[in-house]
Scaffold this active site. Structure first.
Site, PDB file in Angstrom:
ATOM      1  CE  LYS A 115      -4.351  -1.771   1.803  1.00 44.44           C
ATOM      2  NZ  LYS A 115      -5.372  -1.720   2.880  1.00 44.44           N
ATOM      3  NE  ARG A 152      -8.078  -8.453   1.024  1.00 43.99           N
ATOM      4  CZ  ARG A 152      -7.828  -7.618   0.015  1.00 43.99           C
ATOM      5  NH1 ARG A 152      -6.862  -6.691   0.151  1.00 43.99           N
ATOM      6  NH2 ARG A 152      -8.515  -7.678  -1.105  1.00 43.99           N
TER       7      ARG A 152
END
Length: 272
Positions: A221, A255
């Site tokens: 991210k 995740r």
């Protein structure tokens, strides 16, 4: 810390890995990469071989500012893929990344065993009732607004306290409806600045008070690649570093896009 996934009991006292399969053309890292049957099967086979316990399938991009698509388009993208994956991998535990109850219900009927909702029911008032009806585990994430508006909704008087209040309300509602298997996702990058994401990670164990499994999604991210001034393609090392910190602070599920590295990280941390 055990959840029931279509009859398979998964013990989350030992951290587990959730591999990501994006069916969207515009996801921030792997958008458009898995558009044909062979590439999807190859990727899922690889993630399962490397040690993923769950495969999270999503057909609606939730990156900041992503294009909105209709429920019909989401269903068209995802349901045939769920059916195909269950044919090829009948024992795989498929999680569906959706905030729509209709998509959740159709995917459960096709063989999915878990729902991963970025809005914790805020974007579809029927979602929790659908989860209760089908008795599947439910991942509830913290987010404000929508993927299209969340970047403008990052002001908090006290981030941790406001998130705890949010989750307490959601857990109470879910419990009242009879949803037994709940998982909390703090929503890194969703209505949070980079600075807030680091603050959240630093105090991640604050959410242990909820006494529920914690899912963390930090994989590649912008918190990582913008801080390091690199691209998402080069953010694997940073992902592993932050995943290790998340595990140390109580994460039960990671995740990730890169399963092998996350599995190795979890194994090493478990030996400390």
């Amino acid at each position: 810390m055990t959840i029931n996934c279509a009859g398979t009991l998964v013990d989350l006292t030992t951290p587990k890995i959730m591999g990501i399969l994006n069916l969207t053309p515009d996801s921030f890292y792997d958008g458009g990469k898995y558009r044909d049957k062979n590439s999807m099967i190859h990727q899922v086979n690889r993630m399962l071989f490397e040690g993923a316990t769950f495969i999270d399938v999503g057909a609606y991009s939730s990156r900041p500012g992503a294009d909105h698509i209709s429920a019909d388009e989401e269903l068209k993208r995802i349901v045939p893929i769920v059916t195909m994956l269950k044919d090829y991998f009948p024992n795989a535990i498929l999680s569906i990344d959706t905030f729509r109850s209709t998509v959740a219900a159709e995917c459960i009927a096709a063989g999915a065993a878990m729902i991963n909702d970025i809005s914790a029911g805020n974007l579809d008032g029927h979602m929790m009732e659908t989860i209760a009806k089908h008795k599947v585990p439910y991942i509830m994430m913290h987010m404000r607004g929508t993927p299209q508006t969340m970047k403008e909704l990052t002001h908090y008087e006290d981030l941790l306290k406001e998130m705890m209040y949010y989750f307490s309300e959601k857990v109470a509602k879910a419990t009242q409806l009879g949803i037994n298997d709940l998982i909390i996702d703090p929503g890194f990058g969703f209505a949070k600045t980079i600075e807030q994401n680091f603050h959240l990670l630093k105090y991640l164990d604050y959410f242990k008070a909820l006494k529920l499994p914690l899912l963390v999604g930090l994989s590649r991210k912008s918190t990582i690649y913008k801080t390091l001034d690199i691209s998402p393609d080069d953010a694997l090392n940073g992902t592993t570093v932050l995943n290790a910190i998340a595990l140390d602070r109580g994460a039960s599920i990671l995740r990730v896009h890169d399963v092998n590295e996350a599995v190795q990280c979890a194994k090493l941390i478990s030996n400390i």
